[in-house]
Scaffold this active site. Sequence first.
Site, PDB file in Angstrom:
ATOM      1  N   PRO A  27       0.840  -1.195   0.000  1.00 16.32           N
ATOM      2  CG  PRO A  27      -0.620  -1.529   1.755  1.00 16.32           C
ATOM      3  CD  PRO A  27       0.698  -1.979   1.227  1.00 16.32           C
ATOM      4  CG  MET A  28       3.547   2.509  -1.810  1.00 16.20           C
ATOM      5  SD  MET A  28       4.771   2.516  -3.151  1.00 16.20           S
ATOM      6  CE  MET A  28       3.893   1.544  -4.393  1.00 16.20           C
ATOM      7  CD  GLN A  83      -1.568  -0.657   4.990  1.00 13.13           C
ATOM      8  OE1 GLN A  83      -1.439   0.535   4.737  1.00 13.13           O
ATOM      9  NE2 GLN A  83      -0.540  -1.484   5.118  1.00 13.13           N
ATOM     10  CB  CYS A 114       2.497   4.798   8.031  1.00 11.32           C
ATOM     11  SG  CYS A 114       2.572   6.424   7.237  1.00 11.32           S
ATOM     12  CE  LYS A 154       4.689  -2.884   3.823  1.00  5.71           C
ATOM     13  NZ  LYS A 154       5.366  -1.655   4.243  1.00  5.71           N
ATOM     14  CG  ASN A 216       8.227  -3.672   2.223  1.00  5.49           C
ATOM     15  OD1 ASN A 216       7.912  -2.728   2.938  1.00  5.49           O
ATOM     16  ND2 ASN A 216       8.350  -3.556   0.923  1.00  5.49           N
ATOM     17  N   GLY A 217      11.384  -4.220   1.423  1.00  3.37           N
ATOM     18  CA  GLY A 217      12.516  -3.305   1.506  1.00  3.37           C
ATOM     19  C   GLY A 217      13.599  -3.611   0.497  1.00  3.37           C
ATOM     20  CG  ASP A 218      16.698  -1.663   0.153  1.00  2.00           C
ATOM     21  OD1 ASP A 218      15.997  -0.639   0.035  1.00  2.00           O
ATOM     22  OD2 ASP A 218      17.666  -1.742   0.913  1.00  2.00           O
ATOM     23  NE  ARG A 241      11.478   3.207  -1.052  1.00  2.00           N
ATOM     24  CZ  ARG A 241      12.790   3.405  -0.901  1.00  2.00           C
ATOM     25  NH1 ARG A 241      13.337   4.530  -1.308  1.00  2.00           N
ATOM     26  NH2 ARG A 241      13.536   2.478  -0.345  1.00  2.00           N
TER      27      ARG A 241
END
Length: 392
Positions: A27-28, A83, A114, A154, A216-218, A241
């Site tokens: 979710p963004m 979410q 967040c 999350k 999650n991440g990179d 991202r």
Amino acid sequence: MSTPTSTVKSALRIGPHTVQPPVVLAPMAGITNAPFRTLCREFSGGKGLFVSEMITTRALVERNEKTMQLIHFDASETPRSIQLYGVDPATVGKAVRMIADEGLADHIDLNFGCPVPKVTRKGGGSALPYKRHLLRAILREAVSGAGDLPVTMKMRKGIDDDHITYLDAGRIAVEEGVTAIALHGRTAAQHYGGTADWEAIARLKEHVPEIPVLGNGDIWSADDALRMVRETGCDGVVVGRGCLGRPWLFGDLVAAFEGPAGARAGGPDGYGARPTLREVAAVMVRHATLLGEWIGDEARGVIDFRKHVAWYLKGFAVGSEMRKRLAITSSLAELSEGLEELQLDQPWPLGADGPRGRTSGNNRVVLPDGWLKDPYDCAGISEDAELDTSGG
């Protein structure tokens, strides 16, 4: 690059739902609306799980007009995934029961990750797991109110390096009936800076073997996703991202998880799509068109698309003046005409797969007064701490 399929999990169970391959769109805020989810699903062939942008529980319970639009799902979306963000257990419970009773979604994810100040200053997002009793109360209300709907969460590693919470939070989640956990391997203080700690993902997986853990991440490429699964043992990946201006990444992820036979040619790892600028431009127009149809106004759709322009064009030889011009367009015709003036036969540029979006780190986390004094006391949290608008 070797891809030993025995170490790569092919499916993820979220309650009654099978997510195959185990790939989730994070979710963004302002990004993962229905048009962007549609675009990503088109590239993935409908495979994976695509989560809505963050919905605040207070706004949902009050049936805020913007929020009700944000929870609209296309008929082809299945499972429908929402979410939720909330700080008050009672309000979270009301929102979850509303979703379950009215059939608004098939899966509920709770946001405890967040890091933005307007969220953490209320004690929400990545600040909340520090208060163990409050976290437990929210999870208990959510799971009990959800009925047959699976509830996931999350989170981040913690507030900062001195206030790490993810192992305690993971154990509480298991005890309260959460179906799966996604961990972003950064603290709130890091925001999106530095390097994600994949070792933390591995530790969480060892700590809560009872339920799936997603990393999650990179994750900037399909190769990154496979490497994360191999190195951490996680059950799936959450991509944020990495898909900004790259919705075709979900096609690459499907090919990678389904094995070499499904690999897409072109990338050095065998899985990376390498579209020309002409192909990228076509996706840009498609994205802007979907936004206009969703909003019900072409101009507003193109204006909303402006923030995506730099992400799509990263690495291509496009002059600064043209970039500025494309970023202020107000119609599909204007956007298309500008794109047609580019050197559209440009191949995929080297170095275009790196970080996009916010990268700042080492931020002071804005918290409620006295938040860190006691990790268990949650006095002072009430409906007044809830945000009243959705979208992050």
